[in-house]
Design an enzyme around this catalytic site. Sequence first.
Site, PDB file in Angstrom:
ATOM      1  CD  GLU A  61       3.726  11.387  -0.084  1.00 46.63           C
ATOM      2  OE1 GLU A  61       2.508  11.408   0.190  1.00 46.63           O
ATOM      3  OE2 GLU A  61       4.541  10.713   0.569  1.00 46.63           O
ATOM      4  CG  PHE A  84       7.756   3.852  -2.016  1.00 49.09           C
ATOM      5  CD1 PHE A  84       8.180   2.656  -2.595  1.00 49.09           C
ATOM      6  CD2 PHE A  84       7.877   4.002  -0.639  1.00 49.09           C
ATOM      7  CE1 PHE A  84       8.699   1.640  -1.802  1.00 49.09           C
ATOM      8  CE2 PHE A  84       8.395   2.987   0.141  1.00 49.09           C
ATOM      9  CZ  PHE A  84       8.817   1.800  -0.441  1.00 49.09           C
ATOM     10  CG  ASP A  86       4.752   3.278  -6.253  1.00 49.57           C
ATOM     11  OD1 ASP A  86       4.296   2.450  -7.037  1.00 49.57           O
ATOM     12  OD2 ASP A  86       5.950   3.286  -5.864  1.00 49.57           O
ATOM     13  CG  HIS A 130       4.563   0.530  -1.763  1.00 52.02           C
ATOM     14  ND1 HIS A 130       3.294   0.084  -1.526  1.00 52.02           N
ATOM     15  CD2 HIS A 130       4.795   1.518  -0.856  1.00 52.02           C
ATOM     16  CE1 HIS A 130       2.767   0.753  -0.505  1.00 52.02           C
ATOM     17  NE2 HIS A 130       3.652   1.634  -0.079  1.00 52.02           N
TER      18      HIS A 130
END
Lengths: 326, 411
Positions: A61, A84, A86, A130
Amino acid sequence: MTDRIISCTDALAEALAEEMKRDETIFIIGEDLTAHDGIFGQFKGLHQGFPGRIIDAPISETAIVGAGLGAALTGMRPLLDLHFADFFTTAMDEIANQTAKIRYMFGGQVKIPMVIWAPDGGGLSAAAQHSQSLESWFVHTPGLKIVVPSEPADVKGLIKTAVREDDPVIFFQHKKLFAQTGPVPEEEYLIPLGKADIKREGRDITLITYSRMSYLSLEASEQLAGEGIEVEIIDLRTLKPLDFDLIVGSVKKTNNVLIVHEACLTGGFGGEIAAKIGEELFDYLDAPVTRIGAKDVPIPFSPVMENFVLPQVNDIVNGVKKVLNR
Amino acid sequence: MIEITIPKLGLTMESAKLVRWEFSSGDEVKEGETLLVIETDKVSFEVTAPADGIIHPIASEGSTCEVEETVGYLAVAREEYEQLIKDQPPVLAATPPQVEAVEPGPVPTQPANVSVPAQSKGRIKASPLARFMAAEHGLDLSAITGSGPNGRIVKADILLALEEDMVAPEKRAARLQDSAADSMAKEALESIPIQGLRRVIFDNMYQSLSQSAQLTLHTEACADSIISLRKRISKDGKKISYNAILMKITAAALRLHPKINVSVDGDTIHVWRQIHMGLAMEANDALIVPVVRNPDLKNISEIDHDIVDLIDRTRENKLSPDDLANGTFTLSNLGFADIDFFTPIIRPPESAILGVGRIVEKAIVKCEAVVPEQRIGLSLTFDHRIIDGAPGARFLKTVKEMIEDPVLMIS
């Protein structure tokens, strides 16, 4: 205007196809996109329709947000798929210190036309890493716009506006609403950021909510209507900018407020709304502004325990009754 | 035992009104808690407890007390308090003022520690909306039963009370009876004591009209020039007020007519060297006239700055007595209320006051044609004992001419 009944996922894909056709600087970058049209099938048809503009990224990410930000700075309009919400944590410096602040640090000389698309929320037994609702982290970071739609029509109208924005937008979409269907107009339309929507009119209490809790609130209000309680549901749709004017009008009418979100209660955005209402509408309140949110614990994997932790329809029904002292 | 006295809040303060006690006799108080509220002509003030103890008021609410006067005691211990109430019976609100020390003679046979009927200090629980509605409809919250959590009064209770008030047969009958019994009935809705600042205004106004011979002249001026002057000197979004421009013009006119800038002092007329011009303002429901110093020596922006400062400090209750003293002339502007002309009252010992009306477009005949023109009303009141009609009129004419052509100010 004719409407079709389609899902949130289809609404998203349709909106992005329209926008990518209109503006060739738009591209999508994320993990596992081309093989599965996105892990939730959310970008169905885009890979075929716009070859080369759906980019598979390494599992990082940090790299996705960093690359997206660089592209945005140099004139592209990236949409970043975060897989996600998260996983925001691994890209936090890129988002909070760079994306949110570069326009300011450069004295306004650059634009950041970038959307970070982030599926969030629980209810799918996806466990603690998640299932989170993390919007208040970003509301608390000046420089970001925050979108939290519920129904398919809102998803379409808001994502089209988001990709046309010249400032970074974080677009949360609740995983449990991907399959949620609803009427979506055939014609092209945009929904501006900062415009909340009254999903149901009522005279007794203003229920302020967003994302999936909008649907649970609707269900609760149908039950309450059977007992003679008319709930007015405001779906905020965007948290930043916040449509406080709509809240003012409704609270002046109902004099009672319940705020419902899926994010955990402590430090949630509900506290911000409650404080603002207390400051500006004190003389219009007939009862304490009350909040409902998830319990302050990690989201459990077990469905029974997850249901216990996340707000349910019954919690909302009881919350309304508590405010109204019924 | 500690004496609670009226503090001296300013050099000129001699007495204060005891507005209310926050505790009843026998209540335990903590150091720093507000014991009582007092009020002078100018301010209200909260007297706090100097230490922990048991309070015993001896002066009643509503009474006027001298500075340093003992109005109550703070007993350190319960025994001391019981001794206190033997010596000094407690007072209640609205009893005759000043309970003097009672002679140790025959006292009513009553145990000293019998609790005195004091009004309940319990806070009434009501939602913000309920409070707001009750205030709007003049309802007494203490008479309403709350149906909310913990007996909180909520909107529904207020609506019910309003409905009962409308339909209660005895109340309706009483109301009908009231109006039928005596169609000549005239009841006070409110009885307001004439005191404090109102007393000062009351006396000054009466003194002004009863001790001088006031005459008011009216005229009207073309306001086009001051309108464009204001536009030209207002910059950066900051608008210069008309009052500043009119004060400058009036001061310039006073320089040409020094015998308007005068005061009577016994058998003498003082013609003042300085011009200090008061500007009538409204603050907290009362007239107040802070003074701009030497407007003749200042430019319009400086005058405007002074006026803005005085307005701000008037609003914040931060005017000092110096701000109100030594005026030689007053300007009063009622244009905001669409007034054209009025008869302002002189503020003694000044001898003249200029009333300014609104600026309004009127039809004026010029060169045999009716044309629209912005006009401003002027009303000059002066003390005819010392200023004759003709010089008064000439001064007003100069003001009018300077408004119409401000360049005359430098003539």
